[in-house]
Structures are given as structure tokens and as C-alpha cells.
Design a protein around this motif. Structure first.
Motif, PDB file in Angstrom:
ATOM      1  N   GLY A 239     111.164  58.870  58.482  1.00 14.32           N
ATOM      2  CA  GLY A 239     111.358  57.444  58.249  1.00 14.32           C
ATOM      3  C   GLY A 239     110.219  56.571  58.750  1.00 14.32           C
ATOM      4  N   TRP A 240     109.465  57.044  59.760  1.00 18.62           N
ATOM      5  CA  TRP A 240     108.381  56.243  60.325  1.00 18.62           C
ATOM      6  C   TRP A 240     107.083  56.369  59.538  1.00 18.62           C
ATOM      7  N   SER A 241     107.063  57.218  58.528  1.00 20.99           N
ATOM      8  CA  SER A 241     105.822  57.515  57.806  1.00 20.99           C
ATOM      9  C   SER A 241     105.800  56.861  56.428  1.00 20.99           C
ATOM     10  N   ILE A 242     104.613  56.372  56.041  1.00 16.62           N
ATOM     11  CA  ILE A 242     104.436  55.977  54.653  1.00 16.62           C
ATOM     12  C   ILE A 242     104.399  57.233  53.796  1.00 16.62           C
ATOM     13  N   HIS A 243     104.563  57.081  52.497  1.00 12.88           N
ATOM     14  CA  HIS A 243     104.403  58.200  51.570  1.00 12.88           C
ATOM     15  C   HIS A 243     103.842  57.639  50.274  1.00 12.88           C
ATOM     16  N   ALA A 244     102.659  58.102  49.944  1.00 11.75           N
ATOM     17  CA  ALA A 244     101.963  57.666  48.734  1.00 11.75           C
ATOM     18  C   ALA A 244     100.973  58.758  48.367  1.00 11.75           C
ATOM     19  N   GLY A 245     100.539  58.764  47.117  1.00 11.21           N
ATOM     20  CA  GLY A 245      99.616  59.810  46.713  1.00 11.21           C
ATOM     21  C   GLY A 245      98.690  59.381  45.598  1.00 11.21           C
ATOM     22  N   ALA A 246      97.552  60.068  45.510  1.00 12.32           N
ATOM     23  CA  ALA A 246      96.607  59.887  44.410  1.00 12.32           C
ATOM     24  C   ALA A 246      96.168  61.272  43.951  1.00 12.32           C
ATOM     25  N   GLY A 247      96.227  61.513  42.641  1.00 10.93           N
ATOM     26  CA  GLY A 247      95.929  62.834  42.113  1.00 10.93           C
ATOM     27  C   GLY A 247      94.582  62.899  41.423  1.00 10.93           C
ATOM     28  N   SER A 248      94.084  64.115  41.239  1.00 11.34           N
ATOM     29  CA  SER A 248      92.863  64.321  40.471  1.00 11.34           C
ATOM     30  C   SER A 248      93.130  64.176  38.975  1.00 11.34           C
ATOM     31  N   ARG A 249      94.411  64.073  38.593  1.00  7.50           N
ATOM     32  CA  ARG A 249      94.843  63.776  37.231  1.00  7.50           C
ATOM     33  C   ARG A 249      96.289  63.325  37.314  1.00  7.50           C
ATOM     34  N   ALA A 250      96.852  62.916  36.181  1.00  9.88           N
ATOM     35  CA  ALA A 250      98.260  62.508  36.156  1.00  9.88           C
ATOM     36  C   ALA A 250      99.158  63.701  36.502  1.00  9.88           C
ATOM     37  N   TYR A 251     100.316  63.435  37.069  1.00  9.97           N
ATOM     38  CA  TYR A 251     101.219  64.466  37.564  1.00  9.97           C
ATOM     39  C   TYR A 251     102.632  63.891  37.596  1.00  9.97           C
ATOM     40  N   SER A 252     103.578  64.693  38.042  1.00  8.85           N
ATOM     41  CA  SER A 252     104.951  64.243  38.256  1.00  8.85           C
ATOM     42  C   SER A 252     105.352  64.592  39.685  1.00  8.85           C
ATOM     43  N   PHE A 253     106.326  63.875  40.196  1.00 11.57           N
ATOM     44  CA  PHE A 253     106.886  64.274  41.486  1.00 11.57           C
ATOM     45  C   PHE A 253     108.364  63.908  41.547  1.00 11.57           C
ATOM     46  N   CYS A 254     109.121  64.807  42.164  1.00 10.14           N
ATOM     47  CA  CYS A 254     110.535  64.556  42.414  1.00 10.14           C
ATOM     48  C   CYS A 254     110.669  63.979  43.809  1.00 10.14           C
ATOM     49  N   TRP A 255     111.343  62.853  43.908  1.00  5.89           N
ATOM     50  CA  TRP A 255     111.609  62.246  45.206  1.00  5.89           C
ATOM     51  C   TRP A 255     113.105  62.392  45.513  1.00  5.89           C
TER      52      TRP A 255
END
Length: 276
Positions: A239-255
Motif C-alpha cells: 500500500g505504501w508503494s506507487i505502481h506504474a510501468g513503461a514498456g519497450s512496446r505495448a503490452y497488457s497487465f492484469c491488476w
């Protein structure tokens, strides 16, 4: 079933990249013909993958849970990220295409996984949290997951957010689960980032080619770090952490989330200018 013990924000500051990966990254879950599970001490979540081929796979009951069967006191979300397959819950079959999701409530003693075609096998991503109440088994089709378009090409974050298990969707005790798909040419997810101390969050990155990676940003807003993730790797966000991402190409993620509430919009947004 290995238990992952999360570092606190004090120890986190002194950890190397290898130590951060050991604590927060879960790997090697997608093994053909097997079910692999990992237990996370944070909110007592269990994450895993069922990858059936010719043989049916049954959801195991690890002794760590101290239960008569896996879902005796738990609920489960199962997202199919592979080919067509079937989940049987106490003998009732639910046929699932790619990106269909099944919610399985507390009290279901027998859960089995099958692939329709071993040459194009189903891969079921599994996320489970403790449950205090019984809710019905619910199949959510991809097209019924309330797809919402967000972001812009200018900001490299055009994406489609699909919500499967949430307050206004399939009912659950605490599990919230959905998928975000980045559009071609976009690479950023969840930017500006946010935290929510009321819930922990777990990301599965998928639909990446072998050579591609996602740079996942984590930590307190004033002390960020990054980990580099490959296809079908999982990262846990306290809960204390941010969560974000940048990929080398488009992708999907399940949250997926578990905790105090199921309000998808409950986020403490951090201004990009305040990140360090």
C-alpha cells in the motif's frame, strides 16, 4: 508453495536490485502441465497459474493454508490468458476463451482446469484472498468487462481498462480484478501514479514478446526504484508503494487487489512533479 515476505519501506531503501526482485517479483509460474502457486504474506494473497495440457489439473490444497481444501476460507479469480479452456467447479463446467474471467467463491471444494487444445493451451492466471462470505461462481466474458478507453497518444498512454470483479461487477468479498491493454504506440500505464494504503495490489504483465520488457516503477513517491519485468512475471505492490510501468512496446497487465474496500476509484494520486 513458497511464501514471499514483503520488505517494509525502511528496509526497502537499502535493498539492491537483486534483493528487490527476490522480495517483490514472482517468477516461473507458467509451467506447461502444472499448477504453480505462491503465497504472499501481504493481505495473505495467493497468486499462481494453472497451465493444463492433455491432463486435467486440480487446484491443490497446500498445508500452509491449514484448510480442508483451498477455497474453504478463500475466494479466487481466474483469468484465461491463453487458448480456450474449461474450469470445472464442483462438477459444473465453465468454458472460457482468451481474456474471459471466472470468479469462484468460498466453499467450493473441487476446482479443475482443462485446455480445449493442448497445441494451443489455456493458461489460467489465479489470484486468491481470504473470504468471510459466500458469493456465487460468476463467469465474466471479455466483452462484458466494462471496457473503458483512457489516455492519449500524445502522452503515450492510450489504453483500454477492463473491469471484471469489482464493486459494480461480479460480487466478491474483497477481491478486485481487471485487465488493462496498452494500444499500439503507447507504453505507459498508471501515470500519474498512485498509492492506496487501504489495499495491496498485484500486477501480472503479459502479451509481451520474448525480447521485450516492462520497466516497473515502485516505492514511496520520494524514493522510487524500478524493476525490469518480462512476459508473465508478477510484481507485488504494498500500500505504501506507487505502481506504474513503461514498456519497450505495448503490452497488457492484469491488476488485482485485496484489502479494506472494493472501490476501484479509491486512489491517492501522486503528481508527476513530486516523484523522486
Amino acid at each position: 508453495m513458497k511464501t514471499y515476505q514483503m520488505a517494509d519501506p525502511v528496509r526497502y531503501l537499502r535493498m539492491t536490485s537483486s534483493e528487490l526482485r527476490e522480495s517483490f517479483l514472482i517468477d516461473s509460474l507458467a509451467v506447461p502441465g502444472e499448477i504453480r502457486l505462491a503465497h504472499v504474506d501481504l493481505d495473505r494473497s495467493v497468486v499462481g497459474m494453472a497451465s493444463p495440457l492433455e491432463q486435467t489439473l486440480s487446484l491443490p490444497n497446500d498445508s500452509l493454508l491449514k484448510a480442508q481444501y483451498f477455497l474453504e476460507r478463500r475466494e479466487l479469480g481466474a483469468l484465461n490468458i491463453g487458448g480456450s479452456g474449461t474450469i470445472r467447479v464442483n462438477g459444473e463446467s465453465y468454458t472460457m476463451s482468451n481474456l474471459d474471467c471466472l470468479y469462484v467463491g468460498r466453499g467450493n471444494a473441487k476446482v479443475e482446469f482443462e485446455s480445449s487444445d493442448p497445441a494451443d493451451p489455456a493458461i489460467f492466471y489465479l489470484l486468491s484472498y481470504p473470504a468471510h462470505q459466500v458469493y456465487p461462481v460468476t463467469l465474466i466474458r471479455k466483452e462484458d468487462a466494462n471496457p473503458t478507453e483512457l489516455g492519449s497518444g500524445e502522452n503515450s498512454n492510450r489504453r483500454t481498462v477492463c473491469k471484471y470483479i469489482y464493486l459494480q461487477g461480479a460480487q466478491s468479498c474483497q477481491l478486485v480484478m481487471g485487465v488493462t491493454h496498452l494500444q499500439p504506440g503507447s507504453v505507459w500505464n498508471t501515470m500519474p501514479p498512485h498509492t492506496h494504503m487501504r489495499r495491496s495490489e498485484i500486477y501480472l504483465y503479459f502479451n509481451l514478446e520474448e525480447q521485450d520488457r516492462v520497466f516497473h516503477f515502485m516505492g514511496p513517491p520520494e524514493e522510487t526504484r524500478h524493476l525490469v519485468l518480462a512476459n508473465r512475471q508478477v510484481i507485488v505492490s504494498p500500500g505504501w508503494s506507487i505502481h506504474a510501468g513503461a514498456g519497450s512496446r505495448a503490452y497488457s497487465f492484469c491488476w488485482g487487489m485485496g484489502g479494506e474496500n472494493q472501490d476501484y476509484s479509491d486512489m491517492d494520486v501522486v503528481a508527476i512533479g513530486n516523484l523522486r
